[in-house]
Design a protein around this motif. Sequence first.
Motif, PDB file in Angstrom:
ATOM      1  N   TRP A  27      32.952   8.704  13.321  1.00 39.76           N
ATOM      2  CA  TRP A  27      33.502  10.144  12.559  1.00 39.76           C
ATOM      3  C   TRP A  27      34.644  10.460  12.512  1.00 39.76           C
ATOM      4  CZ3 TRP A  27      31.168  10.996   7.784  1.00 39.76           C
ATOM      5  CH2 TRP A  27      30.061   9.606   7.421  1.00 39.76           C
ATOM      6  N   SER A  28      35.222  11.078  11.407  1.00 36.44           N
ATOM      7  CA  SER A  28      36.072  12.275  12.125  1.00 36.44           C
ATOM      8  C   SER A  28      36.152  13.092  11.414  1.00 36.44           C
ATOM      9  CB  SER A  28      37.570  11.966  12.485  1.00 36.44           C
ATOM     10  OG  SER A  28      37.884  10.990  11.203  1.00 36.44           O
ATOM     11  N   TYR A  29      36.960  14.562  11.927  1.00 39.44           N
ATOM     12  CA  TYR A  29      36.989  15.606  10.509  1.00 39.44           C
ATOM     13  C   TYR A  29      37.948  16.751  10.919  1.00 39.44           C
ATOM     14  CZ  TYR A  29      32.647  14.893  12.642  1.00 39.44           C
ATOM     15  OH  TYR A  29      31.243  13.980  12.662  1.00 39.44           O
ATOM     16  N   ALA A  30      38.674  17.033   9.197  1.00 38.59           N
ATOM     17  CA  ALA A  30      40.311  17.630   9.534  1.00 38.59           C
ATOM     18  C   ALA A  30      39.615  18.879   8.377  1.00 38.59           C
ATOM     19  CB  ALA A  30      40.808  16.712   9.548  1.00 38.59           C
ATOM     20  N   ALA A  31      40.845  19.427   8.612  1.00 43.02           N
ATOM     21  CA  ALA A  31      40.794  20.085   7.297  1.00 43.02           C
ATOM     22  C   ALA A  31      42.172  20.230   6.717  1.00 43.02           C
ATOM     23  CB  ALA A  31      39.938  22.237   7.408  1.00 43.02           C
ATOM     24  N   LYS A  32      42.205  20.779   5.268  1.00 39.12           N
ATOM     25  CA  LYS A  32      43.872  21.206   4.689  1.00 39.12           C
ATOM     26  C   LYS A  32      43.481  22.241   3.715  1.00 39.12           C
ATOM     27  CE  LYS A  32      44.363  18.785   1.167  1.00 39.12           C
ATOM     28  NZ  LYS A  32      44.708  17.602   0.523  1.00 39.12           N
ATOM     29  N   LYS A  33      44.704  23.255   4.402  1.00 36.84           N
ATOM     30  CA  LYS A  33      44.756  25.030   3.168  1.00 36.84           C
ATOM     31  C   LYS A  33      45.387  24.019   2.895  1.00 36.84           C
ATOM     32  CE  LYS A  33      44.146  29.775   5.361  1.00 36.84           C
ATOM     33  NZ  LYS A  33      44.939  30.481   5.966  1.00 36.84           N
ATOM     34  N   ILE A  34      44.671  24.651   1.275  1.00 36.76           N
ATOM     35  CA  ILE A  34      44.984  24.767  -0.179  1.00 36.76           C
ATOM     36  C   ILE A  34      46.022  25.876  -0.832  1.00 36.76           C
ATOM     37  CG2 ILE A  34      43.841  22.168  -0.315  1.00 36.76           C
ATOM     38  CD1 ILE A  34      42.322  23.502  -2.859  1.00 36.76           C
ATOM     39  N   SER A  35      45.305  26.955  -0.260  1.00 35.55           N
ATOM     40  CA  SER A  35      45.748  28.605  -0.565  1.00 35.55           C
ATOM     41  C   SER A  35      45.866  29.296   0.780  1.00 35.55           C
ATOM     42  CB  SER A  35      45.461  29.030  -2.183  1.00 35.55           C
ATOM     43  OG  SER A  35      43.930  29.110  -1.631  1.00 35.55           O
ATOM     44  N   ALA A  36      46.236  30.151   0.674  1.00 40.28           N
ATOM     45  CA  ALA A  36      45.766  31.087   1.985  1.00 40.28           C
ATOM     46  C   ALA A  36      44.410  31.567   1.281  1.00 40.28           C
ATOM     47  CB  ALA A  36      46.191  33.417   0.861  1.00 40.28           C
ATOM     48  N   THR A  37      43.202  31.604   0.602  1.00 44.91           N
ATOM     49  CA  THR A  37      42.398  31.478   0.234  1.00 44.91           C
ATOM     50  C   THR A  37      41.319  30.405   0.208  1.00 44.91           C
ATOM     51  OG1 THR A  37      42.056  32.160  -1.834  1.00 44.91           O
ATOM     52  CG2 THR A  37      42.108  33.999  -0.273  1.00 44.91           C
ATOM     53  N   GLU A  38      41.571  29.053   0.130  1.00 42.06           N
ATOM     54  CA  GLU A  38      41.011  28.014  -0.046  1.00 42.06           C
ATOM     55  C   GLU A  38      41.418  27.053   1.192  1.00 42.06           C
ATOM     56  OE1 GLU A  38      39.261  28.371  -4.770  1.00 42.06           O
ATOM     57  OE2 GLU A  38      40.940  27.382  -4.302  1.00 42.06           O
ATOM     58  N   ALA A  39      40.460  26.278   1.104  1.00 43.09           N
ATOM     59  CA  ALA A  39      40.888  24.754   2.286  1.00 43.09           C
ATOM     60  C   ALA A  39      39.897  23.308   1.545  1.00 43.09           C
ATOM     61  CB  ALA A  39      40.923  24.909   3.652  1.00 43.09           C
ATOM     62  N   ILE A  40      40.694  22.769   2.538  1.00 44.72           N
ATOM     63  CA  ILE A  40      39.205  21.697   1.932  1.00 44.72           C
ATOM     64  C   ILE A  40      38.823  20.719   3.170  1.00 44.72           C
ATOM     65  CG2 ILE A  40      39.467  19.166   0.875  1.00 44.72           C
ATOM     66  CD1 ILE A  40      39.889  20.753  -1.266  1.00 44.72           C
ATOM     67  N   VAL A  41      37.456  20.474   3.197  1.00 43.63           N
ATOM     68  CA  VAL A  41      36.912  20.337   4.634  1.00 43.63           C
ATOM     69  C   VAL A  41      37.376  18.662   3.892  1.00 43.63           C
ATOM     70  CG1 VAL A  41      35.060  19.692   6.297  1.00 43.63           C
ATOM     71  CG2 VAL A  41      36.038  22.291   5.596  1.00 43.63           C
ATOM     72  N   LEU A  42      37.502  17.867   5.368  1.00 44.69           N
ATOM     73  CA  LEU A  42      37.414  16.464   5.069  1.00 44.69           C
ATOM     74  C   LEU A  42      36.901  16.098   6.289  1.00 44.69           C
ATOM     75  CD1 LEU A  42      41.094  16.013   4.529  1.00 44.69           C
ATOM     76  CD2 LEU A  42      40.213  15.933   2.923  1.00 44.69           C
ATOM     77  N   VAL A  43      35.426  14.724   6.147  1.00 39.75           N
ATOM     78  CA  VAL A  43      35.156  14.156   6.155  1.00 39.75           C
ATOM     79  C   VAL A  43      34.935  12.931   6.756  1.00 39.75           C
ATOM     80  CG1 VAL A  43      32.248  13.887   7.488  1.00 39.75           C
ATOM     81  CG2 VAL A  43      33.214  15.931   6.824  1.00 39.75           C
ATOM     82  N   LYS A  44      35.801  12.131   7.932  1.00 37.60           N
ATOM     83  CA  LYS A  44      35.894  10.615   7.408  1.00 37.60           C
ATOM     84  C   LYS A  44      35.072   9.319   8.278  1.00 37.60           C
ATOM     85  CE  LYS A  44      39.657   7.226   7.644  1.00 37.60           C
ATOM     86  NZ  LYS A  44      40.825   7.199   8.471  1.00 37.60           N
ATOM     87  N   ALA A  45      34.558   8.700   7.473  1.00 45.73           N
ATOM     88  CA  ALA A  45      33.600   7.808   7.855  1.00 45.73           C
ATOM     89  C   ALA A  45      34.857   6.152   7.931  1.00 45.73           C
ATOM     90  CB  ALA A  45      32.431   7.461   7.355  1.00 45.73           C
ATOM     91  N   THR A  46      35.002   5.983   9.332  1.00 43.08           N
ATOM     92  CA  THR A  46      35.377   4.777   9.720  1.00 43.08           C
ATOM     93  C   THR A  46      34.024   4.211   9.995  1.00 43.08           C
ATOM     94  OG1 THR A  46      37.805   5.949  10.876  1.00 43.08           O
ATOM     95  CG2 THR A  46      37.279   3.532  11.022  1.00 43.08           C
ATOM     96  N   ILE A  47      34.271   2.355   9.512  1.00 42.41           N
ATOM     97  CA  ILE A  47      33.591   1.745   9.532  1.00 42.41           C
ATOM     98  C   ILE A  47      33.391   0.093   9.217  1.00 42.41           C
ATOM     99  CG2 ILE A  47      31.227   0.892   8.062  1.00 42.41           C
ATOM    100  CD1 ILE A  47      32.326   3.296   5.604  1.00 42.41           C
ATOM    101  N   GLU A  48      32.941  -0.521  10.892  1.00 37.74           N
ATOM    102  CA  GLU A  48      33.179  -1.361  11.403  1.00 37.74           C
ATOM    103  C   GLU A  48      33.124  -2.616   9.999  1.00 37.74           C
ATOM    104  OE1 GLU A  48      31.108  -2.639  14.333  1.00 37.74           O
ATOM    105  OE2 GLU A  48      31.820  -0.707  15.977  1.00 37.74           O
ATOM    106  N   PRO A  49      34.207  -4.258  10.503  1.00 37.70           N
ATOM    107  CA  PRO A  49      33.918  -4.401   9.805  1.00 37.70           C
ATOM    108  C   PRO A  49      32.376  -5.834   9.056  1.00 37.70           C
ATOM    109  CG  PRO A  49      35.789  -4.998  10.720  1.00 37.70           C
ATOM    110  CD  PRO A  49      34.871  -3.438  11.635  1.00 37.70           C
ATOM    111  N   GLY A  50      31.877  -5.300   8.174  1.00 35.69           N
ATOM    112  CA  GLY A  50      30.404  -6.112   7.754  1.00 35.69           C
ATOM    113  C   GLY A  50      29.986  -5.149   7.462  1.00 35.69           C
ATOM    114  N   TRP A  51      29.952  -3.598   7.226  1.00 36.54           N
ATOM    115  CA  TRP A  51      28.767  -2.693   7.875  1.00 36.54           C
ATOM    116  C   TRP A  51      29.414  -2.112   6.215  1.00 36.54           C
ATOM    117  CZ3 TRP A  51      24.717  -2.206  11.179  1.00 36.54           C
ATOM    118  CH2 TRP A  51      24.490  -2.775  11.862  1.00 36.54           C
ATOM    119  N   HIS A  52      28.868  -0.577   6.146  1.00 31.65           N
ATOM    120  CA  HIS A  52      28.207  -0.382   5.142  1.00 31.65           C
ATOM    121  C   HIS A  52      27.872   0.799   4.878  1.00 31.65           C
ATOM    122  CE1 HIS A  52      25.323  -2.527   3.873  1.00 31.65           C
ATOM    123  NE2 HIS A  52      24.974  -1.522   2.951  1.00 31.65           N
ATOM    124  N   ILE A  53      27.706   2.077   4.914  1.00 33.46           N
ATOM    125  CA  ILE A  53      27.145   3.715   4.197  1.00 33.46           C
ATOM    126  C   ILE A  53      26.947   3.365   3.515  1.00 33.46           C
ATOM    127  CG2 ILE A  53      27.520   4.063   6.653  1.00 33.46           C
ATOM    128  CD1 ILE A  53      29.024   6.304   4.821  1.00 33.46           C
TER     129      ILE A  53
END
Length: 148
Positions: A27-53
């Motif tokens: 898992w990795s995490y980041a945020a992107k501000k879209i205005s002075a008062t709002e942001a998007i929190v990004l939560v990324k799952a990197t999954i090994e080949p052959g697996w799924h969530i």
Amino acid sequence: MKKVLLMMVALFLTVAAFAQIDEPVKWSYAAKKISATEAIVLVKATIEPGWHIYSQHIKEGGPIATTFTFTPGKDYTLVGKTIEPKVISKYDDQFKMNIGFFENSVVFQQKVKLKAGAATVKGKVEFMSCNDRKCLPPDEVAFNVTVK
């Protein structure tokens, strides 16, 4: 007797060295501000080949859905629900239903309203990972993302 005991210890250490713990999701995490008062929190799952969530939207009687729990904060409020991209949907013989899941990688997004210019968004994600042979027990990972 000492030789037998020494051989048993050596055998145990050799087996332990080759034992591997499956951790097919990172898992990795980041945020992107879209205005002075709002942001998007990004939560990324990197999954090994052959697996799924699994999707967040699994019917009762299926596997454990991916679930996000955000810790309430004085610097932000959640806007809406956590969104996910389009799922891969296939019929699963074990659960006798169509199930939505993700392979390779997936990015979940949560919009937040900032009460100040910056915030640290905290939470946890619970998920279950499977391949074509087995499913691992559900796991939970805590995260915090700084929005500047």
